[in-house]
Scaffold this motif. Structure first.
Motif, PDB file in Angstrom:
ATOM      1  N   VAL A  15       0.835  -1.199   0.000  1.00 36.35           N
ATOM      2  CA  VAL A  15       0.000   0.000   0.000  1.00 36.35           C
ATOM      3  C   VAL A  15       0.871   1.251   0.000  1.00 36.35           C
ATOM      4  CG1 VAL A  15      -1.603   1.366   1.393  1.00 36.35           C
ATOM      5  CG2 VAL A  15      -2.017  -1.077   1.063  1.00 36.35           C
ATOM      6  N   LEU A  16       1.896   1.253   0.835  1.00 37.17           N
ATOM      7  CA  LEU A  16       2.786   2.412   0.899  1.00 37.17           C
ATOM      8  C   LEU A  16       3.516   2.617  -0.423  1.00 37.17           C
ATOM      9  CD1 LEU A  16       4.238   1.845   4.478  1.00 37.17           C
ATOM     10  CD2 LEU A  16       2.737   3.724   3.779  1.00 37.17           C
ATOM     11  N   GLU A  18       2.516   1.743  -3.419  1.00 42.73           N
ATOM     12  CA  GLU A  18       1.555   2.235  -4.408  1.00 42.73           C
ATOM     13  C   GLU A  18       1.256   3.717  -4.187  1.00 42.73           C
ATOM     14  OE1 GLU A  18      -1.839  -0.262  -4.073  1.00 42.73           O
ATOM     15  OE2 GLU A  18      -0.805  -2.051  -4.833  1.00 42.73           O
ATOM     16  N   PHE A  19       1.099   4.098  -2.916  1.00 45.12           N
ATOM     17  CA  PHE A  19       0.807   5.502  -2.622  1.00 45.12           C
ATOM     18  C   PHE A  19       1.995   6.381  -3.020  1.00 45.12           C
ATOM     19  CE2 PHE A  19       0.849   9.170   0.272  1.00 45.12           C
ATOM     20  CZ  PHE A  19      -0.386   9.727  -0.036  1.00 45.12           C
ATOM     21  N   ARG A  71      -9.123  -3.758   1.489  1.00 42.07           N
ATOM     22  CA  ARG A  71      -8.163  -2.845   0.875  1.00 42.07           C
ATOM     23  C   ARG A  71      -8.244  -1.431   1.444  1.00 42.07           C
ATOM     24  NH1 ARG A  71      -3.303  -3.900  -1.091  1.00 42.07           N
ATOM     25  NH2 ARG A  71      -2.592  -2.263  -2.495  1.00 42.07           N
ATOM     26  N   PRO A  72      -9.426  -0.831   1.544  1.00 35.10           N
ATOM     27  CA  PRO A  72      -9.480   0.493   2.168  1.00 35.10           C
ATOM     28  C   PRO A  72      -8.989   0.491   3.614  1.00 35.10           C
ATOM     29  CG  PRO A  72     -11.501   0.059   0.977  1.00 35.10           C
ATOM     30  CD  PRO A  72     -10.739  -1.216   1.001  1.00 35.10           C
ATOM     31  N   ARG A  75      -5.265   0.664   3.619  1.00 36.75           N
ATOM     32  CA  ARG A  75      -4.812   2.026   3.294  1.00 36.75           C
ATOM     33  C   ARG A  75      -4.888   2.925   4.526  1.00 36.75           C
ATOM     34  NH1 ARG A  75      -4.509   4.155  -1.780  1.00 36.75           N
ATOM     35  NH2 ARG A  75      -5.706   6.029  -1.214  1.00 36.75           N
ATOM     36  N   ALA A  78      -2.061   1.982   6.833  1.00 39.44           N
ATOM     37  CA  ALA A  78      -0.767   2.435   6.314  1.00 39.44           C
ATOM     38  C   ALA A  78      -0.538   3.913   6.590  1.00 39.44           C
ATOM     39  CB  ALA A  78      -0.689   2.151   4.815  1.00 39.44           C
ATOM     40  N   ALA A  79      -1.601   4.686   6.718  1.00 32.86           N
ATOM     41  CA  ALA A  79      -1.444   6.108   7.040  1.00 32.86           C
ATOM     42  C   ALA A  79      -0.710   6.296   8.362  1.00 32.86           C
ATOM     43  CB  ALA A  79      -2.816   6.787   7.088  1.00 32.86           C
ATOM     44  N   LEU A 145      -3.600  10.042   2.932  1.00 35.01           N
ATOM     45  CA  LEU A 145      -3.885   8.626   2.733  1.00 35.01           C
ATOM     46  C   LEU A 145      -5.060   8.175   3.591  1.00 35.01           C
ATOM     47  CD1 LEU A 145      -3.224   5.951   1.398  1.00 35.01           C
ATOM     48  CD2 LEU A 145      -1.447   5.586   3.124  1.00 35.01           C
ATOM     49  N   ARG A 148      -8.307   9.624   2.108  1.00 34.32           N
ATOM     50  CA  ARG A 148      -8.688   9.015   0.827  1.00 34.32           C
ATOM     51  C   ARG A 148      -8.585   7.491   0.862  1.00 34.32           C
ATOM     52  NH1 ARG A 148      -6.046   9.524  -3.520  1.00 34.32           N
ATOM     53  NH2 ARG A 148      -4.030  10.435  -2.964  1.00 34.32           N
ATOM     54  N   CYS A 149      -8.715   6.907   2.055  1.00 31.00           N
ATOM     55  CA  CYS A 149      -8.523   5.458   2.162  1.00 31.00           C
ATOM     56  C   CYS A 149      -9.598   4.669   1.431  1.00 31.00           C
ATOM     57  CB  CYS A 149      -8.449   5.026   3.629  1.00 31.00           C
ATOM     58  SG  CYS A 149      -9.993   5.192   4.544  1.00 31.00           S
TER      59      CYS A 149
END
Length: 353
Positions: A15-16, A18-19, A71-72, A75, A78-79, A145, A148-149
């Motif tokens: 996730v990180l 990709e962000f 998935r959300p 995310r 990961a923030a 992040l 917008r998760c």
């Protein structure tokens, strides 16, 4: 339930990555200097135990009924790792640390680039400026992040309120730490206040709350998680304090005795200063924040051991973990969540000194 912590950490890293790919596309028009900043951002979020992401995830799972959208949620978790990376970049600069996880600290890396390329101005100032800006950028990205998760906006709004509180606490707690070091003194109560706000709440309690808020937690849910998370967070940081004095550099990624070299007025140090004989206490106090030879480091470790502070902190860690686990058993969390949270408690506090 068997939880695959390795797979979770891999998912958070994906996730990180990709962000940061997305942020790289945003920064590409700025040219090679922005690319250097992005490369250091990637390095700063690579590796680590991902405790904050894990506690966020299981804070959510302790409240949310199945099914849920994985998935959300990842995310959002990961923030917390972007926030943590921001704090570490700034912390290393404030502490004048040379390394982080076995590589040069951000400010040292940029300083070395400046010096190696023969640029104008002060290399140390350049490194400091780069670290401040990278830390600020990671802090900004952490909010983006989370916002917008992809989870429902009303749940994200509730979590953002906790996230705001978390950032306020950790930044103010960091300033308390800086001020304590500047004064050159701290009793046990002052050291515990720094520990609680700089680390304990931010590392475990607030990540649990953020995850729970994303799941629609009630006030009672959050209170139950505090009863588990706050004492566990305090135990986690007390373990970190022991590692900062007695830890193996090969394991911690920091030089041996780094907290003593940096002059950290931790609970461990405060207890030792209270209990050690006057001559030993004076030596410990005068040596904090100075370069330590291997012989002097060994002597200071012996002072802390002989004072009983090391054993006392170990005892307090055990008591705090017991309180946390008792509180966990009293929550309404599902069995699988309680099982993993028990395992996470052990992983956070049983790290080898």
């Amino acid at each position: 339930m068997t939880w695959d912590g390795t797979a979770f950490r891999t998912s958070i890293q994906e996730v990180l990555d990709e962000f940061l790919d997305e942020m790289g596309a945003r920064l590409e028009p700025l040219g090679p200097d922005a690319a250097r900043l992005l490369a250091e951002a990637r390095a700063s979020v690579s590796g680590g135990k991902r405790f904050r992401a894990a506690f966020c995830y299981w804070g959510f799972r302790s409240v949310a009924p199945a099914p849920y959208d994985e998935r959300p949620l990842l995310r959002a978790c990961a923030a917390l790792e972007l926030l943590h990376a921001s704090a570490l970049v700034h912390d290393d600069l404030m502490d004048a640390s040379d390394t982080r996880r076995g590589r040069p600290a951000t400010h040292r890396g940029f300083e070395a680039e400046h010096r190696g390329d023969g640029w104008r101005g002060d290399p140390e100032q350049y490194g400091a400026a780069a670290a401040i800006l990278l830390g600020d950028l990671l802090l900004s990205w952490s909010e983006e992040l989370l916002r917008r998760c992809g989870l429902p906006i009303e749940r994200v709004a509730a979590a953002m309120g906790v996230f705001d509180l978390c950032r306020t606490e950790v930044i103010a707690g960091q300033f308390l730490d800086v001020s304590v070091q500047a004064r050159g003194r701290a009793d046990v109560d002052a050291a515990m206040t720094v520990l609680r706000y700089k680390s304990a709440k931010y590392s475990i309690e607030r990540p649990l709350h953020i995850g729970a808020a994303l799941a629609g937690a009630t006030g009672d849910d959050l209170a139950a998680l505090t009863a588990y998370g706050l004492p566990l967070g305090e135990a986690f940081q007390l373990r970190d304090d022991l590692l900062g004095v007695f830890g193996d550099a090969a394991t911690t990624g920091k030089p041996a005795g780094d907290d003593l070299v940096e002059g950290k007025r931790t609970v461990l140090v405060a207890l030792a200063l209270d209990a050690a004989p006057d001559e030993d206490a004076a030596l410990l106090d005068a040596s904090l924040g100075t370069d330590l030879s291997p012989d002097l480091l060994a002597r200071l470790r012996a002072v802390i051991d002989d004072s009983g502070a090391h054993a006392q902190v170990e005892q307090v860690i055990g008591e705090l973990v017991d309180h946390a686990l008792t509180a966990l058993d009293a929550t309404g969390a599902p069995d699988d969540a309680r099982g993993v949270l028990r395992d996470l408690a052990a992983a956070a506090t049983d790290r080898v000194v």
